[in-house]
Design a protein around this motif. Structure first.
Motif, PDB file in Angstrom:
ATOM      1  N   ARG A  23      36.402  19.215  21.420  1.00 49.41           N
ATOM      2  CA  ARG A  23      35.371  18.281  20.951  1.00 49.41           C
ATOM      3  C   ARG A  23      34.632  18.874  19.742  1.00 49.41           C
ATOM      4  NH1 ARG A  23      32.538  17.467  25.647  1.00 49.41           N
ATOM      5  NH2 ARG A  23      34.172  16.036  26.286  1.00 49.41           N
ATOM      6  N   TRP A  24      34.264  20.152  19.812  1.00 43.02           N
ATOM      7  CA  TRP A  24      33.557  20.785  18.694  1.00 43.02           C
ATOM      8  C   TRP A  24      34.436  20.890  17.450  1.00 43.02           C
ATOM      9  CZ3 TRP A  24      28.710  20.759  17.983  1.00 43.02           C
ATOM     10  CH2 TRP A  24      27.838  20.797  19.052  1.00 43.02           C
ATOM     11  N   VAL A  25      35.720  21.116  17.628  1.00 41.68           N
ATOM     12  CA  VAL A  25      36.639  21.131  16.485  1.00 41.68           C
ATOM     13  C   VAL A  25      36.669  19.747  15.839  1.00 41.68           C
ATOM     14  CG1 VAL A  25      39.079  21.289  15.829  1.00 41.68           C
ATOM     15  CG2 VAL A  25      38.058  23.061  17.256  1.00 41.68           C
ATOM     16  N   GLY A  26      36.713  18.703  16.668  1.00 46.93           N
ATOM     17  CA  GLY A  26      36.691  17.328  16.142  1.00 46.93           C
ATOM     18  C   GLY A  26      35.406  17.013  15.402  1.00 46.93           C
ATOM     19  N   VAL A  27      34.281  17.453  15.971  1.00 46.54           N
ATOM     20  CA  VAL A  27      32.988  17.248  15.301  1.00 46.54           C
ATOM     21  C   VAL A  27      32.968  17.983  13.966  1.00 46.54           C
ATOM     22  CG1 VAL A  27      30.522  17.788  15.436  1.00 46.54           C
ATOM     23  CG2 VAL A  27      31.678  16.757  17.385  1.00 46.54           C
ATOM     24  N   GLY A  28      33.457  19.213  13.969  1.00 48.09           N
ATOM     25  CA  GLY A  28      33.497  19.983  12.716  1.00 48.09           C
ATOM     26  C   GLY A  28      34.366  19.319  11.668  1.00 48.09           C
ATOM     27  N   GLY A  29      35.521  18.802  12.083  1.00 50.43           N
ATOM     28  CA  GLY A  29      36.401  18.091  11.153  1.00 50.43           C
ATOM     29  C   GLY A  29      35.748  16.841  10.600  1.00 50.43           C
ATOM     30  N   ALA A  30      35.034  16.119  11.469  1.00 51.04           N
ATOM     31  CA  ALA A  30      34.342  14.906  11.021  1.00 51.04           C
ATOM     32  C   ALA A  30      33.227  15.235  10.037  1.00 51.04           C
ATOM     33  CB  ALA A  30      33.786  14.140  12.220  1.00 51.04           C
ATOM     34  N   VAL A  31      32.515  16.321  10.283  1.00 48.93           N
ATOM     35  CA  VAL A  31      31.439  16.740   9.370  1.00 48.93           C
ATOM     36  C   VAL A  31      32.021  17.127   8.011  1.00 48.93           C
ATOM     37  CG1 VAL A  31      29.724  18.561   8.939  1.00 48.93           C
ATOM     38  CG2 VAL A  31      29.799  17.411  11.160  1.00 48.93           C
ATOM     39  N   VAL A  32      33.132  17.881   8.039  1.00 48.81           N
ATOM     40  CA  VAL A  32      33.772  18.257   6.769  1.00 48.81           C
ATOM     41  C   VAL A  32      34.239  17.011   6.030  1.00 48.81           C
ATOM     42  CG1 VAL A  32      35.814  19.385   5.789  1.00 48.81           C
ATOM     43  CG2 VAL A  32      34.422  20.580   7.481  1.00 48.81           C
ATOM     44  N   LEU A  33      34.877  16.087   6.734  1.00 52.42           N
ATOM     45  CA  LEU A  33      35.348  14.853   6.093  1.00 52.42           C
ATOM     46  C   LEU A  33      34.183  14.054   5.525  1.00 52.42           C
ATOM     47  CD1 LEU A  33      37.559  12.840   5.371  1.00 52.42           C
ATOM     48  CD2 LEU A  33      37.325  11.882   7.686  1.00 52.42           C
ATOM     49  N   GLY A  34      33.127  13.883   6.321  1.00 55.53           N
ATOM     50  CA  GLY A  34      31.959  13.138   5.847  1.00 55.53           C
ATOM     51  C   GLY A  34      31.327  13.780   4.621  1.00 55.53           C
ATOM     52  N   THR A  35      31.248  15.105   4.619  1.00 51.77           N
ATOM     53  CA  THR A  35      30.668  15.815   3.469  1.00 51.77           C
ATOM     54  C   THR A  35      31.527  15.629   2.225  1.00 51.77           C
ATOM     55  OG1 THR A  35      29.707  17.453   4.971  1.00 51.77           O
ATOM     56  CG2 THR A  35      29.894  18.070   2.646  1.00 51.77           C
ATOM     57  N   CYS A  62      41.340  20.744  11.471  1.00 51.76           N
ATOM     58  CA  CYS A  62      41.262  20.578  12.930  1.00 51.76           C
ATOM     59  C   CYS A  62      42.476  21.189  13.618  1.00 51.76           C
ATOM     60  CB  CYS A  62      41.147  19.109  13.304  1.00 51.76           C
ATOM     61  SG  CYS A  62      39.540  18.388  12.920  1.00 51.76           S
ATOM     62  N   LEU A  63      43.660  20.984  13.066  1.00 47.15           N
ATOM     63  CA  LEU A  63      44.870  21.533  13.664  1.00 47.15           C
ATOM     64  C   LEU A  63      44.877  23.055  13.639  1.00 47.15           C
ATOM     65  CD1 LEU A  63      47.596  19.059  12.353  1.00 47.15           C
ATOM     66  CD2 LEU A  63      46.625  19.216  14.660  1.00 47.15           C
ATOM     67  N   VAL A  64      44.367  23.638  12.562  1.00 45.81           N
ATOM     68  CA  VAL A  64      44.310  25.094  12.455  1.00 45.81           C
ATOM     69  C   VAL A  64      43.300  25.672  13.445  1.00 45.81           C
ATOM     70  CG1 VAL A  64      43.613  26.981  10.935  1.00 45.81           C
ATOM     71  CG2 VAL A  64      45.122  25.206  10.078  1.00 45.81           C
ATOM     72  N   LEU A  65      42.179  24.994  13.623  1.00 46.42           N
ATOM     73  CA  LEU A  65      41.119  25.503  14.495  1.00 46.42           C
ATOM     74  C   LEU A  65      41.296  25.139  15.967  1.00 46.42           C
ATOM     75  CD1 LEU A  65      37.989  24.848  12.264  1.00 46.42           C
ATOM     76  CD2 LEU A  65      39.216  27.000  12.627  1.00 46.42           C
ATOM     77  N   LEU A  66      42.248  24.273  16.278  1.00 48.18           N
ATOM     78  CA  LEU A  66      42.446  23.831  17.652  1.00 48.18           C
ATOM     79  C   LEU A  66      42.828  25.018  18.541  1.00 48.18           C
ATOM     80  CD1 LEU A  66      42.509  21.160  19.291  1.00 48.18           C
ATOM     81  CD2 LEU A  66      44.989  21.216  18.989  1.00 48.18           C
ATOM     82  N   PRO A  67      42.053  25.277  19.601  1.00 48.52           N
ATOM     83  CA  PRO A  67      42.366  26.407  20.474  1.00 48.52           C
ATOM     84  C   PRO A  67      43.551  26.094  21.368  1.00 48.52           C
ATOM     85  CG  PRO A  67      40.487  25.227  21.350  1.00 48.52           C
ATOM     86  CD  PRO A  67      40.836  24.572  20.039  1.00 48.52           C
ATOM     87  N   PRO A  68      44.305  27.117  21.774  1.00 52.96           N
ATOM     88  CA  PRO A  68      45.412  26.854  22.699  1.00 52.96           C
ATOM     89  C   PRO A  68      44.880  26.450  24.074  1.00 52.96           C
ATOM     90  CG  PRO A  68      45.126  29.205  22.387  1.00 52.96           C
ATOM     91  CD  PRO A  68      44.192  28.528  21.434  1.00 52.96           C
ATOM     92  N   ARG A  69      45.642  25.646  24.770  1.00 55.49           N
ATOM     93  CA  ARG A  69      45.254  25.217  26.120  1.00 55.49           C
ATOM     94  C   ARG A  69      45.911  26.165  27.120  1.00 55.49           C
ATOM     95  NH1 ARG A  69      44.661  19.189  28.030  1.00 55.49           N
ATOM     96  NH2 ARG A  69      43.487  19.640  29.914  1.00 55.49           N
ATOM     97  N   ILE A  70      45.088  26.871  27.886  1.00 53.10           N
ATOM     98  CA  ILE A  70      45.575  27.858  28.834  1.00 53.10           C
ATOM     99  C   ILE A  70      45.614  27.236  30.228  1.00 53.10           C
ATOM    100  CG2 ILE A  70      45.243  30.166  29.796  1.00 53.10           C
ATOM    101  CD1 ILE A  70      45.704  30.116  26.747  1.00 53.10           C
ATOM    102  N   THR A  71      46.772  27.305  30.862  1.00 55.71           N
ATOM    103  CA  THR A  71      46.933  26.832  32.237  1.00 55.71           C
ATOM    104  C   THR A  71      47.696  27.900  33.024  1.00 55.71           C
ATOM    105  OG1 THR A  71      48.974  25.689  31.647  1.00 55.71           O
ATOM    106  CG2 THR A  71      46.974  24.378  31.667  1.00 55.71           C
ATOM    107  N   ALA A  72      47.493  27.893  34.324  1.00 56.99           N
ATOM    108  CA  ALA A  72      48.186  28.865  35.176  1.00 56.99           C
ATOM    109  C   ALA A  72      48.474  28.246  36.525  1.00 56.99           C
ATOM    110  CB  ALA A  72      47.331  30.121  35.348  1.00 56.99           C
ATOM    111  N   GLY A  73      49.468  28.797  37.156  1.00 57.05           N
ATOM    112  CA  GLY A  73      49.833  28.425  38.511  1.00 57.05           C
ATOM    113  C   GLY A  73      50.337  29.663  39.212  1.00 57.05           C
TER     114      GLY A  73
END
Length: 185
Positions: A23-35, A62-73
């Motif tokens: 969500r924060w990556v998306g907000v950051g991308g939107a702020v950069v785009l708006g600016t 956004c794609l560069v800053l997107l964190p990896p999704r960690i899952t485990a089982g």
């Protein structure tokens, strides 16, 4: 330290912070785009091709800053990025390396399994999500018992102690018994 309560974790555990980080990556991308659009419009140079260029640039950010999704089982842990998912069998680890870092350096856990798969994890994900850590530790202890984990048993024990210290510290802070947070490392 080995825990008997590691089996209480469900079949699949995910990092709960991932959604917030996305969500924060998306907000950051939107702020950069708006600016970018506002500055371009302010200079009177905003056109549809330039809008598309700025939108593409914001999306790339956004794609560069997107964190990896960690899952485990039970017996595995995975990290899914934008294009690739890496999955390591924790019960078949051959190496467990903990880069303790220094100063403000990012600390990583590097895992290698018998299939040759390599996976890097941020220690912060493991300390913030004890269920992920317990599944990783349970699998690593199984690999140690099976004899496949030949490198890193000391690092596993040191990291287990650190994660436990951080968990205790978080509980104390949440209960108001400790005032100043200390960092892992």
């Amino acid at each position: 330290m080995e825990h008997s309560y590691g089996s209480r974790c469900g079949e699949r555990v995910e990092d709960p912070r991932w959604v917030t980080e996305v969500r924060w990556v998306g907000v950051g991308g939107a702020v950069v785009l708006g600016t970018l659009l506002a500055v371009d419009a302010g200079y009177g140079r905003l056109t549809w091709p330039r809008c598309a260029l700025w939108a593409g640039l914001a999306l790339l950010l956004c794609l560069v800053l997107l964190p990896p999704r960690i899952t485990a089982g039970r017996g595995w842990i995975a990290s899914r990025g934008v294009l690739v998912e890496r999955r390591v069998r924790t019960d078949r680890l051959v190496a467990f390396h903990w880069d303790e870092g220094s100063g403000g350096a990012v600390r990583r856990v590097i895992l290698h399994d018998t299939a040759g798969t390599r996976l890097e994890l941020d220690v912060g994900v493991l300390t913030a999500t004890p269920a992920l850590w317990l599944l990783l530790e349970e699998g690593a202890r199984e690999a140690l018992r099976n004899g496949t984990l030949t490198r890193g048993s000391a690092a596993l024990t040191r990291l287990a102690n650190r994660v436990e210290q951080e968990t205790v510290r978080a509980v104390l802070m949440a209960s108001g018994l400790e005032e100043t947070p200390r960092r892992l490392g």
